[in-house]
Scaffold this active site. Structure first.
Site, short mmCIF file in Angstrom:
data_model
loop_
_atom_site.label_atom_id
_atom_site.label_comp_id
_atom_site.label_asym_id
_atom_site.label_seq_id
_atom_site.Cartn_x
_atom_site.Cartn_y
_atom_site.Cartn_z
N GLY A 28 -63.56 13.17 -44.38
CA GLY A 28 -62.73 12.50 -45.87
C GLY A 28 -63.11 11.46 -46.22
O GLY A 28 -64.53 11.17 -45.16
N VAL B 287 -63.06 7.37 -47.52
CA VAL B 287 -62.65 5.79 -47.13
C VAL B 287 -62.86 5.19 -48.24
O VAL B 287 -63.62 4.97 -48.96
CB VAL B 287 -64.16 5.44 -46.11
CG1 VAL B 287 -63.79 4.12 -45.03
CG2 VAL B 287 -64.42 6.35 -44.99
N ASP C 290 -69.68 10.96 -31.22
CA ASP C 290 -70.56 11.22 -32.76
C ASP C 290 -71.16 9.78 -32.98
O ASP C 290 -71.17 9.45 -34.16
CB ASP C 290 -69.29 11.66 -33.07
CG ASP C 290 -70.29 11.94 -34.85
OD1 ASP C 290 -70.97 12.48 -35.16
OD2 ASP C 290 -68.94 12.14 -35.38
#
Ligand SMILES: *[C@@H]1O[C@H](CO)[C@@H](O)[C@H](O)[C@H]1NC(C)=O
Ligand SMILES: *[C@@H]1O[C@H](CO)[C@@H](O)[C@H](O)[C@H]1NC(C)=O
Ligand SMILES: *[C@@H]1O[C@H](CO)[C@@H](O)[C@H](O)[C@H]1NC(C)=O
Ligand SMILES: *[C@@H]1O[C@H](CO)[C@@H](O)[C@H](O)[C@H]1NC(C)=O
Ligand SMILES: *[C@@H]1O[C@H](CO)[C@@H](O)[C@H](O)[C@H]1NC(C)=O
Length: 822
Positions: free
Chosen positions: A521, A523, A634
């Site tokens: 999403g 920022v 990640d």
């Protein structure tokens, strides 16, 4: 057939030759001595004694080495008196003295047995101990002389570090001068017997680092067990009127583990890995600034996880504030108020400490902590006290006289308690602060009552709304309570933000405030009413990051505190929104500086090197030093944020996994991560471990050096990706060609090459070959020698972007979520 035959002949000849050149003995007696070229083999075959020349040296030395690795010499007899040729002979005399003779029959080295034997025999024990004993003595442990009493630079299992107080024998370790010269170097490790005995590392006559006294469980300076071998090493600290020493044993005798003091004065624990035929670094002492002896001066504590790392103890102020504020801490701190002595001082309790230098301490094993308090109060020069034995049920009193130096603050969960003496008026002052709060009590009571009623009301409203939401299939959660419940430790919980506050701060999530689009999403940048800037991560409703990942991120990051990890300021869960609020990083993320042309101009080598070190330390904290073991899963350039001073901060813990301290790898059916940064074993088989993060770290390093993306890399000459390209240049001995032109002007060649070498070690195909993060931190910050890298994993995938991922997707029920690198 013919070929087989000649091969066989060859093999036969070869084995014949090797047997004829080295004769293996099992004992040396007055009638059978050992010449250069012969070896003495231990009964179990683990060790050999013989003559060797280390590295480039031409001198011949008598030494003991591992059978599995003849390059690793654990003991040397004639450290300072090498033989000039290969005519050396080792003899045992009729009196039981070992002598090393040169070609003119002169004694070059001799052992030092004082008693004589009727039937002297010299043997190499399977522990690596060279002994002389009386062959007619029925007690097998009665040695006339043993090499374990005269250690060199290696502490083997069953070897003692410390004193025989009856004979006055002090067993301590001297580093080699260089890797080519076994003569005693500048550094030593020894048991310092002033006050309560403590292990110290010294350079000449100066202490450089303090391993510390034994507290019943460990050395106070090293409360962590070695990283991988915790179940296989048993420790013992013996301390009574006849002896004081430390030793360890391997519970599994099939493994090889050793501590060494290397020529740079660093103590390391190394484990032999049979499969890779190499030593893996399991443990490093002196891994950070706080390990330097008395780095912060007297009456301070050093904490590597905060900045500045040095802080005065309570009731103390910097001795020279000007130096202190400019980062020169060695003068330490002094008392604000002098001790009153007779008229009742008191103590402030600290937890999680490495105890101060005990060279000016006094101890009594029979006294309890209560008595200790009294003993300290009754002596004007006593400055602090602590428990001598922190095992359950352990007692004993330890008192300090004089300065308290070399204290370090550990992350909570490890370290021990220290009671520091301060003047009564100082205690009053501190008590007053809490009294000040008490005076406000009525006010607090009233406001609490109001708060309580308010909470009840809000609770009621929420309950009703919640019910409504639940009926719509939406569950509401509370960041701070719902799932942090199991951990009641005194961590700081992230505060809950109101959605309207967040909306206002970001101008209703206006696109002009958008900083970027993350995998889960957008920022946004926000400004709170006081002017504080924040970064707001708004998880999109249909993103892959569900409630699980959200909870995960909140729980993990709330418990982590390190200057190289991004700080979570709060969260917001309201209606269908899931929002995370972070400290704002004015310098965006690392990818801007390495892939963007404008950014590249701004990032010079010194900053680059600073960032590399910071990422490595942040990752080390995740893997080893925090109470949880965390795999990030990640790690990529866009997840490394940069603050005002270009300090890197690892962010995005949505995919992170915690591990128990006994677990070192996991397996998942849901492979999530970013293409180009994932290690082969993770992408293909879903196996993740700390070594898969190490792989991603290596990729980031290569990207920083080459300023090219691993994913999407192309080269006119071949179809390899960035890893393959780097590998080819490395084996063709043109490593500098990988370094980007814009970086070459500002760089230090040796540092760049070292980083490249470390990067290649990190991206090796086999996870076990990759170094641990503690090794990486050490490799980057010192000049320890590095092993040659092996072929990297996933180095050809540019030409076959669909495999092996996609084939796996069909053949196994492993689902893969690839997040495009931003
Ligand atoms: C043998 O050792 C003695 C004493 O260390 C020394 O004086 C002598 O030169 C050595 N001889 C040879 C041939 O190295
Ligand atoms: C051998 O013993 C003597 C006297 O006991 C001592 O002076 C000397 O330093 C010892 N040498 C070694 C190598 O330990
Ligand atoms: C040691 O034992 C051997 C036989 O085992 C014997 O011949 C020799 O005399 C003994 N030496 C001493 C000093 O007892
Ligand atoms: C205080 O302790 C020190 C060090 O142990 C000792 O020398 C001194 O005599 C003690 N003073 C008193 C008054 O007990
Ligand atoms: C203790 O402090 C005094 C005064 O600051 C200093 O002179 C002395 O060297 C310090 N001692 C130690 C062991 O740090």
């Amino acid at each position: 057939m013919q070929a087989m035959k000649s091969l066989f002949v060859c093999f036969f000849l070869f084995s014949f030759l090797s047997i004829s050149t080295t004769t293996a003995l099992d004992t040396i007696t007055p009638s059978r001595s050992m010449r250069d070229g012969e070896t003495l083999v231990s009964a179990g075959g683990s060790f050999q004694l013989g003559f060797f020349s280390p590295g480039k040296s031409k001198g011949r030395y008598l030494g003991i080495w591992y059978y599995v690795d003849i390059e690793t010499v654990v003991w040397v007899a004639n450290r300072e008196t090498p033989l000039g040729d290969s005519s050396g002979v080792l003899k045992v005399t009729e009196q039981g003295v070992l002598v090393l003779l040169n070609s003119t029959n002169m004694i070059v080295w001799s052992s030092n047995s004082s008693t004589t034997a009727g039937n002297p025999v010299s043997q190499l024990m399977d522990s690596g101990n060279l002994v002389v004993k009386d062959g007619n003595d029925t007690n097998p442990d009665n040695f006339l002389w043993q090499s374990f009493d005269y250690p060199c630079d290696t502490l083997l299992p069953e070897m003692k570090l410390g004193w025989d107080l009856v004979t006055g024998l002090d067993r301590y370790f001297f580093s080699w001068k260089t890797t080519d010269d076994p003569a005693p170097g500048e550094f030593s490790v020894r048991m310092d017997r002033r006050g309560l005995p403590q292990a110290v590392i010294m350079k000449g006559a100066k202490i450089t680092a303090r391993i510390g006294p034994w507290n019943g469980l460990s050395f106070t300076g090293y409360p962590y067990p070695p990283q991988t071998r915790e179940n296989q090493v048993g420790y013992e600290f013996v301390f009574h009127k006849d002896e004081v020493y430390y030793e360890y044993r391997l519970l599994d005798t099939s493994i090889f583990f050793r501590y060494i003091l290397n020529p740079s004065g660093i103590v390391q624990g190394l484990t032999w890995v049979h499969r890779t035929h190499s030593w893996e670094l399991s443990y490093t002492f002196q891994a950070d600034w706080c390990e330097n002896y008395a780095w912060c001066g007297a009456y301070t504590s050093c904490n590597i996880n905060v900045y500045p790392i040095c802080a005065c103890l309570k009731g103390f102020v910097p001795k020279s504030p000007k130096d202190w504020n400019s980062g020169h801490w060695s003068d330490g701190c002094v008392r604000k108020i002098p001790l009153a002595c007779s008229s009742g001082d008191g103590f402030l309790k600290y937890t999680g400490f490495k105890l101060p230098d005990t060279s000016s301490s006094w101890y009594d094993k029979s006294k309890g902590l209560k008595e200790c308090d009294g003993l300290c109060l009754n002596n004007c020069s006593c400055t602090a006290y602590a428990n001598l034995d922190i095992r359950e049920g352990g007692t004993g009193c330890l008192l300090w006289f004089g300065n308290l130096t070399d204290i370090r603050q550990f992350p909570s969960g490890v370290g021990q308690d220290l009671y520091v003496r301060v003047a009564a008026s100082e205690l009053d002052h501190i008590a007053e602060k809490s009294k000040f709060n008490e005076k406000k009590l009525p006010g607090i009571l009233i406001s609490s009552a109001v708060f309580l009623v308010g909470t009840l009301l809000i609770g009621l409203i929420l309950y009703i709304r919640n019910k409504k939401l639940r009926s719509q299939g939406v569950r509401s959660i509370d960041c701070t309570k719902d799932y942090l419940g199991e951990d009641r430790e005194d961590m700081e919980l992230p505060p809950l933000f109101d959605l309207s506050t967040v909306a206002k701060a970001t101008d209703d999530f206006s696109s002009s405030n958008k900083l970027g689009e993350g995998g889960f999403g957008p920022v946004y940048k926000g400004t709170l009413i006081g002017g504080k800037e924040i970064a707001v991560k708004r998880l999109s409703k249909n993103s892959g990051q569900g409630m699980t990942e959200f909870k995960n991120e909140v729980i993990l990051i709330a418990r982590l505190q390190h200057r190289n990890l991004v700080k979570l300021l709060g969260c917001c869960v309201q209606e269908e929104e899931k929002i995370l609020i972070y400290e704002f990083m004015p310098n965006k993320s690392l990818d801007f500086f390495i892939f963007d042309q404008e950014g590249q101009k701004l990032l010079h080598w010194p900053t680059c090197f600073h960032i590399i070190g910071g990422i490595a330390r942040g990752l080390l904290y995740l893997h080893q030093d925090s109470r949880l073991r965390i795999i990030h899963r990640d790690l990529k350039a866009s997840n490394i944020l940069l603050d005002n001073d270009m300090n890197p901060k690892i962010s995005d813990f949505g995919l992170a996994k915690t591990f128990g301290s006994d677990q070192s790898r996991g397996n998942t059916k849901r492979v999530v991560g970013t293409y180009g940064y994932m290690s082969p074993e993770y992408a293909v088989d879903g196996i993740f471990s700390m070594k898969s993060d190490v792989f991603s770290f290596g990729v980031i390093l290569l990207e920083m050096l080459s300023r090219q993306k691993n994913r999407g890399f192309s080269h006119p000459d071949h179809h390899l990706n960035l890893l393959g390209h780097a590998w080819i240049l490395w084996i063709e001995d043109k490593p500098l060609e990988l370094i980007d032109k814009t970086l070459r002007n500002s760089c230090t060649i040796s540092e760049v090459l070292r980083c490249l070498h470390v990067a290649l070690l990190c991206v090796q195909r086999v996870p076990e070959d990759r170094p641990s993060m503690s090794s990486v931190v050490l490799m980057l910050s010192s000049d320890v020698s590095l092993p040659p890298p092996k072929q990297p994993g996933f180095y050809t995938e540019r030409s076959v972007p669909e495999s092996p991922l996609s084939t796996r997707r069909c053949s196994a029920n492993t689902s893969i979520t690839i997040i495009e690198a931003r």
